[in-house]
Design a protein around this motif. Structure first.
Motif, mmCIF file in Angstrom:
data_model
loop_
_atom_site.group_PDB
_atom_site.id
_atom_site.type_symbol
_atom_site.label_atom_id
_atom_site.label_comp_id
_atom_site.label_asym_id
_atom_site.label_seq_id
_atom_site.Cartn_x
_atom_site.Cartn_y
_atom_site.Cartn_z
ATOM 1 N N GLU A 93 88.943 49.427 54.173
ATOM 2 C CA GLU A 93 90.023 48.550 53.708
ATOM 3 C C GLU A 93 91.393 49.100 54.085
ATOM 4 O O GLU A 93 92.337 48.340 54.276
ATOM 5 N N GLN A 140 81.244 53.090 48.163
ATOM 6 C CA GLN A 140 82.562 52.606 47.754
ATOM 7 C C GLN A 140 83.653 53.364 48.513
ATOM 8 O O GLN A 140 84.679 52.787 48.876
ATOM 9 N N GLU A 193 78.038 45.301 51.295
ATOM 10 C CA GLU A 193 78.089 44.716 49.950
ATOM 11 C C GLU A 193 79.262 45.262 49.153
ATOM 12 O O GLU A 193 79.763 44.602 48.241
ATOM 13 N N GLU A 194 79.716 46.463 49.498
ATOM 14 C CA GLU A 194 80.877 47.070 48.837
ATOM 15 C C GLU A 194 82.190 46.732 49.550
ATOM 16 O O GLU A 194 83.256 47.139 49.107
ATOM 17 N N GLY A 195 82.082 46.029 50.681
ATOM 18 C CA GLY A 195 83.275 45.672 51.441
ATOM 19 C C GLY A 195 83.589 46.618 52.587
ATOM 20 O O GLY A 195 84.678 46.559 53.162
ATOM 21 N N ALA A 239 83.941 51.871 51.860
ATOM 22 C CA ALA A 239 84.646 50.587 51.750
ATOM 23 C C ALA A 239 86.153 50.798 51.618
ATOM 24 O O ALA A 239 86.944 50.110 52.275
#
Length: 180
Positions: A41, A34, A78-80, A37
């Motif tokens: 982001e 996470q 999968e977490e971005g 991710a």
């Protein structure tokens, strides 16, 4: 470019004194994927630089290492998030290479890949002294995490300016909170 260079075992996934030898043994540390991710982001480029002497020791083969890295990439996605570059040293401690941390060869590969002269100010995150030593030789900013071997490492002498955090999630929170 906002670049961060992470060690793998003990930073992203659980470390093992018996080595992480296959994808089933590659278990992410809570919050690490996470964190990757969140960094992605926010526009960060994530690279991984990892010693993998299990190859030289015959504990796993290159295809198995690729499978472990595929799992890491898949779970990060999968977490971005994503890992933009993975470099590894396949050599054992006595092989005399230039890439095995604490030598800076892996970090030079990262710099070369991204067409950088050095890694001035780039966060280099590890759980061992050799991770930090290797990254700081090219100007990286040392970040120690207490996961993996980090608690033991914290008791010794650290490179000047080392910042210490509980885990990769705390490093990401700090970097994102700093607007870096």
């Amino acid at each position: 470019m906002k670049l961060i260079v992470l060690d793998r075992d003990g930073v992203i996934n659980e470390d093992s004194d018996a080595f992480v030898k296959n994808p089933d043994e590659w278990i992410p540390i809570a919050g690490s994927l996470q964190a990757i991710a969140k960094l992605c982001e926010a526009g960060w480029t994530v690279a991984v630089a990892t010693n993998q002497s299990g190859l030289a020791r015959g504990l796993f083969d290159p295809m198995t290492l690729d499978d472990m890295h595929f799992k890491m990439q898949r779970l990060a996605m999968e977490e971005g998030g994503r890992v933009d570059l993975i470099v590894h040293c396949p050599h054992g401690p006595d092989d005399g290479c230039v890439c095995r941390k604490p030598l800076p060869g892996l970090f030079q590969q990262v710099a070369d890949h991204f067409h950088l002269d050095n890694l001035d100010g780039v966060p280099v995150v590890g759980d061992s002294l050799r991770d930090l030593q290797a990254g700081t030789q090219l100007g990286g900013a040392p970040y120690l995490v207490r996961t993996g071997k980090g608690l033991k490492t914290q008791k010794g002498e650290l490179p000047p300016g080392t910042q210490v955090f509980d885990d990769l999630a705390a490093v990401a929170e700090h970097l994102l909170g700093a607007g870096a």
